[in-house]
Design an enzyme around this catalytic site. Structure first.
Site, PDB file in Angstrom:
ATOM      1  N   TYR A  13       0.846  -1.197   0.000  1.00  0.00           N
ATOM      2  CA  TYR A  13       0.000   0.000   0.000  1.00  0.00           C
ATOM      3  C   TYR A  13       0.881   1.247   0.000  1.00  0.00           C
ATOM      4  O   TYR A  13       0.697   2.164  -0.806  1.00  0.00           O
ATOM      5  CB  TYR A  13      -0.889  -0.038   1.246  1.00  0.00           C
ATOM      6  CG  TYR A  13      -1.700   1.210   1.510  1.00  0.00           C
ATOM      7  CD1 TYR A  13      -2.916   1.422   0.877  1.00  0.00           C
ATOM      8  CD2 TYR A  13      -1.254   2.169   2.426  1.00  0.00           C
ATOM      9  CE1 TYR A  13      -3.664   2.560   1.136  1.00  0.00           C
ATOM     10  CE2 TYR A  13      -1.991   3.310   2.697  1.00  0.00           C
ATOM     11  CZ  TYR A  13      -3.196   3.503   2.050  1.00  0.00           C
ATOM     12  OH  TYR A  13      -3.921   4.636   2.314  1.00  0.00           O
ATOM     13  N   SER A  14       1.857   1.257   0.914  1.00  0.00           N
ATOM     14  CA  SER A  14       2.754   2.398   1.037  1.00  0.00           C
ATOM     15  C   SER A  14       3.488   2.653  -0.283  1.00  0.00           C
ATOM     16  O   SER A  14       3.581   3.785  -0.747  1.00  0.00           O
ATOM     17  CB  SER A  14       3.748   2.130   2.175  1.00  0.00           C
ATOM     18  OG  SER A  14       4.646   3.202   2.300  1.00  0.00           O
TER      19      SER A  14
ATOM     20  N   LYS B 141       1.251   4.309  -2.797  1.00  0.00           N
ATOM     21  CA  LYS B 141       0.954   5.700  -2.456  1.00  0.00           C
ATOM     22  C   LYS B 141       2.182   6.604  -2.698  1.00  0.00           C
ATOM     23  O   LYS B 141       2.023   7.750  -3.127  1.00  0.00           O
ATOM     24  CB  LYS B 141       0.465   5.810  -1.008  1.00  0.00           C
ATOM     25  CG  LYS B 141      -0.908   5.160  -0.767  1.00  0.00           C
ATOM     26  CD  LYS B 141      -2.000   5.802  -1.625  1.00  0.00           C
ATOM     27  CE  LYS B 141      -3.410   5.454  -1.159  1.00  0.00           C
ATOM     28  NZ  LYS B 141      -4.440   5.990  -2.092  1.00  0.00           N
TER      29      LYS B 141
END
Ligand SMILES: *[C@@H]1O[C@H](CO)[C@@H](O)[C@H](O)[C@H]1NC(C)=O
Length: 292
Positions: free
Chosen positions: A183-184, A187
């Site tokens: 996820y990081s 992003k």
């Protein structure tokens, strides 16, 4: 006292100066009246709250998410709340053909586009990263690549309307975060791509604003389910978060921080990055690139 004078006061001054100089026009709900807006990930959470705010402000909305049934309910409520018009097109953002067709269809339904709000995200439970390569690929495709496809497809319409793109990101897209590595990564990718694109727009005089929305933990059902019993931080209200995204985007801010801690905003401001970006831009021989 000496400490206060030496460090705290100058820091406070810089902070206040930053706020003063980065303050834009005052937000007024009428700014959204009759505007044509796309919201992705609109069946629940922050996306749904944004749809409701936009409806109350009298905007046209086209909503998307995977669940036809959930979208239908949101659309009905948007019409009750006063949306100029409200439509939905269900689909999966893993499918880039759908992403493209969705924007084209939405543009036809509203007769143009003023604001593209990119908000959908792949749900992944918190956990150590071991060997699930597939989750990395899917996170990049859904959280990053589809944002690029949607933006590029929408760009001709947005150029025409001098419109805006809202890219919903996270504090985990600015600083590393254990337990959510894929996820990081996705992003962070949004920041790299869209911040670069923004500076290209500036050089090419493309008047389409890009607002990167850096959110802390927000009390959506999905986030609460994912963090329950694991994470102890404060979760901010999704209704207010949704409104802040709309405000920042219509005011054409480059970045927007929504986190309960003032320190997040202050520490992530990152003046070092801004200085290096400025210097790098100055070193490019633009006349050799433009027109090629
Ligand atoms: C870009 O568009 C906005 C919205 O229409 C407008 O307010 C602004 O003045 C424009 N900026 C430039 C540099 O043309």
């Amino acid at each position: 006292m000496a400490f206060l004078k030496k460090f705290l006061l100058p820091i406070l001054m810089v902070f206040l100066a930053y706020y003063y100089y980065s303050s834009h026009d005052e937000f007024r709900p009428e700014m959204l009246q009759g505007k044509k807006v796309i919201v992705t990930g609109a069946s629940k959470g922050i996306g749904r709250e944004m749809a409701y705010h936009l409806a109350k402000m009298g905007a046209h909305v086209v909503l998307t998410a995977r669940s036809e049934e959930a979208l239908q309910k949101v659309v009905t409520r948007c019409l009750d709340l006063g949306a100029a018009s409200a439509h939905h097109i269900a689909g999966n953002m893993e499918d880039m053909t759908f992403a493209e067709e969705f924007v084209v269809e939405a543009g036809k339904l509203m007769g143009g586009l003023d604001m593209l709000i990119l908000n959908h995200v792949l749900y992944v439970p918190l956990g150590f990263f071991h060997d699930d390569i597939n989750i990395v690929r899917r996170s990049m495709e859904i959280n990053f690549y589809s944002f690029v496809v949607l933006s590029i497809t929408a760009l001709p319409m947005l150029k025409q309307s001098k419109g805006s793109i809202a890219v919903v990101s996270s504090v985990a897209g600015k600083v590393s975060h254990p337990l959510i590595a894929p996820y990081s990564a996705s992003k962070f990718a949004l920041d790299g791509f869209f911040s670069s694109l923004r500076s290209e727009f500036l050089v090419n005089r493309v008047n389409v604003s890009i607002t990167l929305c850096v959110l802390g933990l927000v009390d959506t059902e999905t986030a609460m389910k994912a963090t329950s019993g694991i994470y102890t931080g404060y979760a901010a209200p999704k209704e207010e978060c949704a409104l802040e995204i709309i405000k920042g985007t219509v005011l054409r801010q480059d970045e927007l921080y929504y986190d309960r801690s003032m320190w997040t905003t202050f520490l992530l401001g990152n003046p070092g990055r801004k200085i290096i970006e400025f210097i790098t831009t100055k070193k490019i021989k633009w006349d050799k690139i433009i027109g090629n």
